[in-house]
Design a protein around this motif. Structure first.
Motif: not given
Length: 265
Positions: A37-59
């Protein structure tokens, strides 16, 4: 973060993003449980993978998203997302601090669960059943409800659906509008996070391993979210929010106990 941890977080994101149980809260707990949880990349990853979820709505709703004759639809989405953009920009640092607090997540999951036990009884006479009946002012009010979800554990989906029902939307249409509203909201949040990371820690985004994890994470989140959205709409139409309320209360209590026992920090 390794590939298995990335897949686990992506599955959590895909399942919880559009359910009223807080994806952010579950991701915080998931990453804390795995010790990343303390890794900088983890914090970024948790936000960035929302794009995949967004694409599901668009499709899933592509016909309604790409209809050139629905200008009013886009105007309502733009107006509804404005409050979250303003609040998110003004309080970004404070929000980031809250994202690191399991106590906040546990408490808001618990309190939000109690609300969901009763919300079906509060709004029994909906009159807005389709987008043409949703005016700009109702869309803006739903946008203000979305701002509450910046507190980790509240759930963007829960806040916007309840906000929609408070504006006389049916449960199913409130859920659909919540999905639509997620697209510009998450695009803005993810874009801001990626831009901030590029300016402060560009090595995170240029690392090949991290890029691979982002691709895999978004792909998994997309597939899982596709399934979750369809399942949620069907369940919500038949059963309402009560079961989600019980789930949130249970998870909130477990999290607070784990914090008390020192298992989550």
């Amino acid at each position: 973060m390794d590939i298995i941890q990335a897949v686990i977080l992506a599955i959590i994101e895909g399942i919880t993003e559009f359910l009223p149980i807080s994806s952010t809260g579950h991701l915080i707990i998931g990453s804390s449980w795995m010790g990343i949880e303390r890794q900088d990349f983890t914090k970024l990853f948790e936000v960035a993978i929302q794009l995949g979820a967004i694409l599901a709505v668009v499709v899933l709703y592509w016909r309604r998203f790409f209809d050139r004759n629905r200008l009013n639809f886009y105007i309502k989405l733009i107006i509804a997302v404005i409050p979250a953009l303003i609040v998110g920009y003004l309080f970004a640092d404070r929000i980031d601090q809250l994202l690191e607090s399991p106590v906040t997540v546990g408490a808001t999951l618990l309190l939000g669960g109690i609300v969901l036990l009763f919300v079906d009884n509060w709004f029994k006479q909906p009159v807005v059943r389709e987008e043409q009946q949703l005016d700009i002012f109702k869309a803006l009010r739903i946008g203000f409800w979305q701002c509450i979800a910046m507190i980790p554990g509240v759930s963007r989906s829960a806040a916007t659906i309840i906000g929609g029902m408070q504006q006389k939307l049916t449960r199913s249409f409130a859920a659909e509008f919540s999905f639509f509203l997620a697209v510009p909201t998450m695009v803005a949040a993810t874009g801001y996070k990626l831009l901030k990371a590029w300016k402060t820690t560009p090595e995170i985004l240029t690392d090949r391993h991290n890029l691979l994890l982002l691709v895999v994470g978004n792909a998994v989140a997309f597939v899982v979210a596709m399934i979750a959205i369809r399942t949620f709409i069907t369940y919500l139409q038949k059963h309402g929010f009560r079961m989600f309320g019980y789930y949130r209360i249970l998870v909130g209590i477990v999290i607070l106990i784990m914090v008390w026992k020192g298992m989550l920090v």
